[in-house]
Design a protein around this motif. Structure first.
Motif, PDB file in Angstrom:
ATOM      1  N   LEU A 229       0.711  -1.222   0.076  1.00 59.63           N
ATOM      2  CA  LEU A 229      -0.190  -0.123  -0.043  1.00 59.63           C
ATOM      3  C   LEU A 229       0.770   1.339  -0.035  1.00 59.63           C
ATOM      4  CD1 LEU A 229      -2.558  -1.177   2.649  1.00 59.63           C
ATOM      5  CD2 LEU A 229      -3.008  -1.323   0.112  1.00 59.63           C
ATOM      6  N   PRO A 230       0.418   2.203  -0.835  1.00 57.50           N
ATOM      7  CA  PRO A 230       1.199   3.684  -0.602  1.00 57.50           C
ATOM      8  C   PRO A 230       1.111   4.312   0.565  1.00 57.50           C
ATOM      9  CG  PRO A 230      -0.939   3.820  -1.792  1.00 57.50           C
ATOM     10  CD  PRO A 230      -0.746   2.333  -1.525  1.00 57.50           C
ATOM     11  N   LEU A 231       2.236   4.686   1.226  1.00 60.46           N
ATOM     12  CA  LEU A 231       2.350   5.485   2.702  1.00 60.46           C
ATOM     13  C   LEU A 231       2.120   6.962   2.220  1.00 60.46           C
ATOM     14  CD1 LEU A 231       3.031   4.621   5.603  1.00 60.46           C
ATOM     15  CD2 LEU A 231       5.537   5.619   5.076  1.00 60.46           C
ATOM     16  N   ASP A 232       1.051   7.277   2.808  1.00 62.22           N
ATOM     17  CA  ASP A 232       0.689   8.731   2.859  1.00 62.22           C
ATOM     18  C   ASP A 232       1.232   9.449   4.216  1.00 62.22           C
ATOM     19  OD1 ASP A 232      -0.450  11.319   2.957  1.00 62.22           O
ATOM     20  OD2 ASP A 232      -2.068  10.654   2.075  1.00 62.22           O
ATOM     21  N   GLU A 233       2.203  10.216   4.178  1.00 62.50           N
ATOM     22  CA  GLU A 233       2.947  10.681   5.467  1.00 62.50           C
ATOM     23  C   GLU A 233       1.838  11.629   6.209  1.00 62.50           C
ATOM     24  OE1 GLU A 233       5.814  10.026   6.905  1.00 62.50           O
ATOM     25  OE2 GLU A 233       6.901   8.980   5.402  1.00 62.50           O
TER      26      GLU A 233
END
Length: 354
Positions: A229-233
């Motif tokens: 999954l893409p990591l959204d800071e």
């Protein structure tokens, strides 16, 4: 002194006179006095079976070592210290009774005692540690709630006083610790949510000064990577160590233009605050918002819906910490006294929203 003795009841004097000695205990066991003494003091060169046999016989005979005599002979006061910092927040207070009970059980089995002191903030905590050291009140310390860079560790290393940490620090050189793998729990929380179809997952961490926060963030990142999954800071926030903070940080996440459909919290207390934030947004936890916590707070089982969490056995933790410290006091190296265990996943209803 004599007047006091004269006022003692005859029965009391008789009981004192009949108190068994270590010589009598060793004779009953068929062991040398030295072996019995080392078994009672948990020396590593005595087998576990012999230690248990000696303790059982000592209990049966009513034998207890005279603490002042032991102090004179060994230089030990047969006590370990626990300084509780109550000045910052109350996140650990619900666990105290079980935690202290676990420590007390371990030290009592060896005829030692637990000395508990409280402090109001970090400065007072260090001063309290120094005072207990200077007054020779304890032989070593259990340090709860480790920081990434812990000034208590520096102090005790400098003073040459044995200690064991509940947690880990960035520098573990010469450090004994017992810890629960919070990073593994955060990783598994993400994977559980990803398996249910969540792709946008938020994270509310605790106070960044504590080392557990660093570890749990690492675990969260590992979970997102492993799940692909893409990591959204922007969905990763810190400071959630009270219910009010969890409410505030949960509201920030849910106010996003594209809010998360699931939130992992490093602490149960923050997760319970997220419940209120969700309610204010017209969301229902367990239906259209998934929430997972960590700690196993008793309160989490009574929330609506009951919170899915990773539970920590605080009584067991206290026992293990005390056991490691006593072994270190008896001569074992801190580097050989480290133990990690896993938290227990308690699946309830709060993570089931897809």
């Amino acid at each position: 002194m004599m007047a006091v003795k004269q006022r003692l009841p005859m029965a009391g004097r008789a009981l004192r006179e009949k108190r068994p000695t270590i010589n009598e205990l060793s004779k009953a066991l068929g062991l040398t006095k030295g072996t019995v003494s080392r078994a009672l003091n948990d020396y590593p060169d005595i087998s576990p079976a012999t230690k248990q046999r000696v303790r059982d016989k000592a209990k049966e005979m009513g034998y207890r070592a005279l603490s002042y005599a032991q102090a004179v002979k060994t230089g030990q006061v047969c006590a370990i210290g626990l300084v509780l910092n109550l000045g910052s927040d109350n996140a650990h207070r619900p666990f105290l009774s079980n935690f202290i009970d676990g420590i007390s059980r371990a030290v009592s089995r060896r005829n030692w005692t637990l000395t508990v002191a409280t402090a109001d903030g970090e400065k007072d905590e260090l001063l309290t540690l120094k005072r207990l050291i200077e007054e020779h009140k304890v032989d070593g310390f259990i340090l709860p709630r480790s920081k990434a860079h812990d000034p208590r560790v520096a102090l005790l290393k400098e003073e040459g006083v044995p200690f064991v940490i509940f947690g880990r620090t960035q520098d573990v050189d010469g450090v004994s610790y017992f810890d629960v793998r919070g990073e593994a729990a955060m990783r598994d929380a993400v994977l559980l949510l990803a398996k249910s179809g969540h792709t946008r997952i938020g994270f509310i961490n605790g106070g960044t000064e504590y080392n557990y926060s660093y570890l749990r963030e690492t675990g969260f990142r590992q979970g997102m990577e492993r799940a692909g999954l893409p990591l959204d800071e922007s969905l990763m926030l810190s400071g959630g160590y009270t219910k009010a903070a969890g409410h505030r940080l949960g509201a920030q996440l849910l106010d996003k233009e594209t809010p998360p459909t699931a939130i992992v919290c490093a602490l149960d207390i923050a997760a319970l605050g997220v419940y209120r934030a969700a309610e204010e947004k017209g969301l229902s936890v367990g239906k259209n918002l998934a929430v997972i916590g960590y700690d196993g707070l008793p309160e989490s089982g009574f929330s609506q819906p009951a919170l899915t969490t990773f539970s920590v056995d605080m009584r067991y933790s206290g026992e293990q910490l005390a056991t490691l410290l006593l072994r270190q006091i008896n001569g074992e190296k801190p580097e050989d006294l480290r133990k990690l265990v896993n938290a227990q996943l308690i699946k309830r209803m709060s993570h089931q929203s897809k």
